[in-house]
Design a protein around this motif. Sequence first.
Motif, short mmCIF file in Angstrom:
data_model
loop_
_atom_site.label_atom_id
_atom_site.label_comp_id
_atom_site.label_asym_id
_atom_site.label_seq_id
_atom_site.Cartn_x
_atom_site.Cartn_y
_atom_site.Cartn_z
N ASN A 116 0.81 -1.22 0.00
CA ASN A 116 0.00 0.00 0.00
C ASN A 116 0.84 1.27 0.00
OD1 ASN A 116 -2.31 -1.55 0.06
ND2 ASN A 116 -2.37 -1.63 2.31
N ASN A 117 2.07 1.15 0.48
CA ASN A 117 2.94 2.33 0.52
C ASN A 117 3.72 2.52 -0.78
OD1 ASN A 117 2.19 2.79 3.21
ND2 ASN A 117 3.79 1.36 3.95
N GLY A 118 3.49 1.64 -1.74
CA GLY A 118 4.22 1.74 -3.01
C GLY A 118 5.57 1.07 -2.98
N ASP A 119 5.87 0.35 -1.88
CA ASP A 119 7.14 -0.37 -1.80
C ASP A 119 7.02 -1.72 -2.50
OD1 ASP A 119 8.15 1.71 -0.25
OD2 ASP A 119 7.44 0.77 1.62
N VAL A 120 8.12 -2.16 -3.09
CA VAL A 120 8.17 -3.47 -3.76
C VAL A 120 8.76 -4.47 -2.78
CG1 VAL A 120 9.12 -4.78 -5.68
CG2 VAL A 120 8.38 -2.41 -6.03
N ILE A 121 7.95 -5.48 -2.42
CA ILE A 121 8.32 -6.44 -1.39
C ILE A 121 8.46 -7.83 -2.02
CG2 ILE A 121 7.68 -7.43 0.84
CD1 ILE A 121 8.22 -4.44 0.90
N VAL A 122 9.47 -8.58 -1.54
CA VAL A 122 9.67 -9.95 -2.02
C VAL A 122 8.51 -10.81 -1.52
CG1 VAL A 122 11.16 -11.98 -1.97
CG2 VAL A 122 12.17 -9.68 -2.06
N ASN A 123 7.80 -11.42 -2.45
CA ASN A 123 6.61 -12.19 -2.11
C ASN A 123 6.84 -13.70 -2.16
OD1 ASN A 123 3.77 -12.42 -1.54
ND2 ASN A 123 3.50 -13.05 -3.68
N ASP A 124 7.77 -14.14 -3.01
CA ASP A 124 8.04 -15.58 -3.14
C ASP A 124 9.45 -15.76 -3.69
OD1 ASP A 124 7.68 -18.28 -3.05
OD2 ASP A 124 6.47 -18.42 -4.87
N ILE A 125 10.09 -16.82 -3.25
CA ILE A 125 11.45 -17.13 -3.71
C ILE A 125 11.45 -18.55 -4.25
CG2 ILE A 125 13.86 -17.44 -3.01
CD1 ILE A 125 13.41 -15.31 -0.89
N TYR A 126 11.96 -18.68 -5.47
CA TYR A 126 11.94 -19.97 -6.15
C TYR A 126 13.11 -20.83 -5.69
CZ TYR A 126 10.69 -23.15 -9.91
OH TYR A 126 10.28 -24.24 -10.62
N GLU A 127 12.85 -22.12 -5.56
CA GLU A 127 13.84 -23.05 -4.99
C GLU A 127 15.14 -23.08 -5.77
OE1 GLU A 127 14.30 -27.84 -4.03
OE2 GLU A 127 12.40 -27.03 -4.78
N PHE A 128 15.06 -23.03 -7.11
CA PHE A 128 16.26 -23.18 -7.92
C PHE A 128 16.90 -21.84 -8.31
CE2 PHE A 128 13.51 -26.85 -8.91
CZ PHE A 128 14.35 -27.86 -8.45
N GLY A 129 16.38 -20.73 -7.77
CA GLY A 129 16.81 -19.42 -8.24
C GLY A 129 18.04 -18.87 -7.54
N TRP A 130 18.54 -17.81 -8.14
CA TRP A 130 19.70 -17.08 -7.62
C TRP A 130 19.37 -16.46 -6.26
CZ3 TRP A 130 19.78 -11.91 -6.46
CH2 TRP A 130 21.03 -11.32 -6.24
N ALA A 131 18.15 -15.99 -6.10
CA ALA A 131 17.75 -15.29 -4.88
C ALA A 131 17.88 -16.19 -3.65
CB ALA A 131 16.32 -14.77 -5.01
N LYS A 132 17.45 -17.42 -3.77
CA LYS A 132 17.53 -18.35 -2.64
C LYS A 132 18.98 -18.65 -2.29
CE LYS A 132 15.86 -22.87 -1.06
NZ LYS A 132 15.16 -22.34 0.13
N LYS A 133 19.80 -18.81 -3.33
CA LYS A 133 21.21 -19.12 -3.10
C LYS A 133 21.93 -17.98 -2.40
CE LYS A 133 25.50 -20.15 -5.57
NZ LYS A 133 26.16 -20.23 -6.89
N HIS A 134 21.52 -16.73 -2.67
CA HIS A 134 22.22 -15.57 -2.12
C HIS A 134 21.52 -14.99 -0.89
CE1 HIS A 134 24.25 -15.89 -5.98
NE2 HIS A 134 25.21 -15.13 -5.48
N GLY A 135 20.65 -15.75 -0.29
CA GLY A 135 20.12 -15.38 1.02
C GLY A 135 19.07 -14.31 1.05
N ILE A 136 18.40 -14.06 -0.03
CA ILE A 136 17.29 -13.10 -0.02
C ILE A 136 16.09 -13.75 0.65
CG2 ILE A 136 15.70 -11.78 -1.48
CD1 ILE A 136 17.97 -11.42 -3.45
N HIS A 137 15.43 -13.00 1.53
CA HIS A 137 14.34 -13.54 2.33
C HIS A 137 13.00 -12.99 1.87
CE1 HIS A 137 17.41 -14.07 5.86
NE2 HIS A 137 17.63 -14.90 4.84
N LEU A 138 11.96 -13.67 2.28
CA LEU A 138 10.62 -13.15 2.06
C LEU A 138 10.45 -11.83 2.82
CD1 LEU A 138 8.43 -16.38 2.33
CD2 LEU A 138 9.02 -15.14 0.26
#
Length: 744
Positions: free
Chosen positions: A31-53
């Motif tokens: 609602n504030n216009g911020d972009v929030i991580v909603n889902d992280i894919y198992e095989f993706g770069w994001a999961k490997k580099h520690g990005i959280h929900l």
Amino acid sequence: MVMIVALMVALYLTILNVRHPLIGMEVVENNNGDVIVNDIYEFGWAKKHGIHLHDQVLKVDGKPPLSHFTVRKYKTIEQVKTITIQREKQIQTLTVDDRSHGAKQWLYYIALPLGFFLFTVSLSMFLLRLRLNDQSATVLIYFLLLAGLCYISASLSAKYVPFGRYMFNAIFLQLPAVFLHFVYHYFEREKKGWFTKKIVLSLYSFNFVAFVISLSHLLSEAEVLLATFLINIGTILALLGKGWVYLKKDEQQHTVKGLLLSIGLSAAPFVLFYSLPVLIIGKWVLPAELTVISLFVLPSVFLYLICTDRLFRLPFSINRFVYHAFLSLLPAFFVTLLYAKFVNEARRFAELALLFLLIYGINILALYSKGYFDRTLRAKLYVQKDCYQESIYRIGETLKKQKNMREVIQCLEKEVREVLDIENLAFVQAIRSMQAPFHCDEKEWTKLTKKMDRQPLSIGKLIENKRLFAVFVGSFRQSPLLLIGKKKHPIPFRSEQKDWLSTIVYYGSVTMENMVKVEDLIKELNHVKQRRNSVWLTRLIFQWSEKERRKLAIDLHDTILQDLIVLKRKVESLRFQNMRMEEMKKQLNYIEEEIVDMIDVTREICYELRPPFLSQIGLEEAIVQLIQRFQLRANIKIEWNVHLSAKLEEERELAIYRMIQELLNNAMKHSQASYIQLTLEVQNEEVQLHYVDNGIGIDMEKLNHCDGKLGLFGIKERVQGLGGTFKMTSQLGKGLDIRIAIPL
């Protein structure tokens, strides 16, 4: 050319795959216009580099997240170089490069798709080399290449690369239709098709509409793709199931069964664990990367069908290394996969690749070793029982090809020597005071002969005495035949060895007995042929031959010869006439037209002598063409109903064609009929031919004394020669009615 294009496209797609790692991060705007991580894919770069929900994405490539097209259009982050994340007031900027894939991405997004594509390309090149001009093989090559490109482009589609995404959508939707197109062409080529081309074209059209809808974004793109795919798979399975029933008791049923298995096994994991759950509950049970591995079943089943001569029947052989290398692929892959999944997930892709190659090499070496020890220890292995079963099948197939008793004996001797641990072997005629056929211990031989004298001999009966053994093969023309052998060791045969030896000897005995009966029958026929009561048959054959020669001579004299004489005179007149060029061309054009007419007449005569393309166009179409040509020559109306629901032997097809040809010729020359009704169909396991005309008819009492009806008599002989029935009824002035029934 198509192969080269496919290779170039695959190379380009693979380069794009390497350049763009899968980020695997879905986002949502709060609602504030911020972009929030909603889902992280198992095989993706994001999961490997520690990005959280619930991490906040501040920047993508140094710009606000919503300015990036994947965020704005698909609510996901892909194809970026840097990502700035804020978590609990801590801000960090992460760099994404082509070294950020990770082992799982290398495996599922690059190695497996590329391996599958190379598999399909290899099979396509194999087909292209052996079946260059076969339309069904060409369609299958297209299908295999498209399947390989579909797998590679799927990786790019997951990364939202536009080129890869559009290519994947198009191929994914049309691939089932291409498969069905291949099925249609293949079974039409075999003249055993059970569905029309309209179904294939309808499926192409339906899938094209679905592709357009997916581009328009009127509906969810994923749902359109998955729903269309399910409809396609259901259609294919239904048609193949219908074909399996339609081709019951036909050898091609095994091909349909293989195609059913290939589609079922390759599509089942994707359908059951991904497509249906996504459409029903909105979430998959297993990720698509895992379920699509079953695609490897598809070319594997095709390769199996080709190798077992259930598809195309190609003349080729596979050397031992290629065979072992292929068998080793799957175990090596699964062992590596299990190791990476359950033992050490942190391994890099290069290490997993080396592990795969090591296991692969060990598998090949193990298969080579097994083959060596199987051959070396053949006589000592209890598992040899399986080899005995294979040998029985092999000897059965081999015996069918033998032409005389000598070849059968050689075949049996070769098989026994190969399977059993035998030192000497011989087939001998059993007589009193029989001597050993090879060097052996006299006492052992004497005891063996005494055992044979005491025991009643039956076919396949085995008698042993230490190293010697004897098997009664049979009695042919009052001459008993024995198989005498000497083992390398004085060890009694095991039960499975006894059963095997008795079985193949029995097979050989039956084969030789049949050969003796056939030889005796041929001698009897030759004897009958020399008797006086066969004079009528000789006269009939002579009259028939002379009639055909006379007919051919008349046709040639009245048509081609007369026309040639006329043309010769015209050419001679042109030589001495002084005419203008235009007039000369006009005369030459006229001569050319007459030559074309003569060619047509010659072709017609040749067609009557031997109908060409009967095996290619089929009996049904050949008869229709025969009737159509007849109507052009004769002023007789014909109503016909020609429908053959079963494939006939070539001999029967030619005989039926000749019968109808003779009936029509007889009608044109003798019957004075104005109307003919002709029916040819299959009923009650018989080919039934019914001919009726309204001609002058025949006096049945005088038929046997009328040489002019030799053609009808010849038809009767043809029918009886095929084991059929011939019934003819007629009266003067009341036409002719002939009914013929020939068993299938």
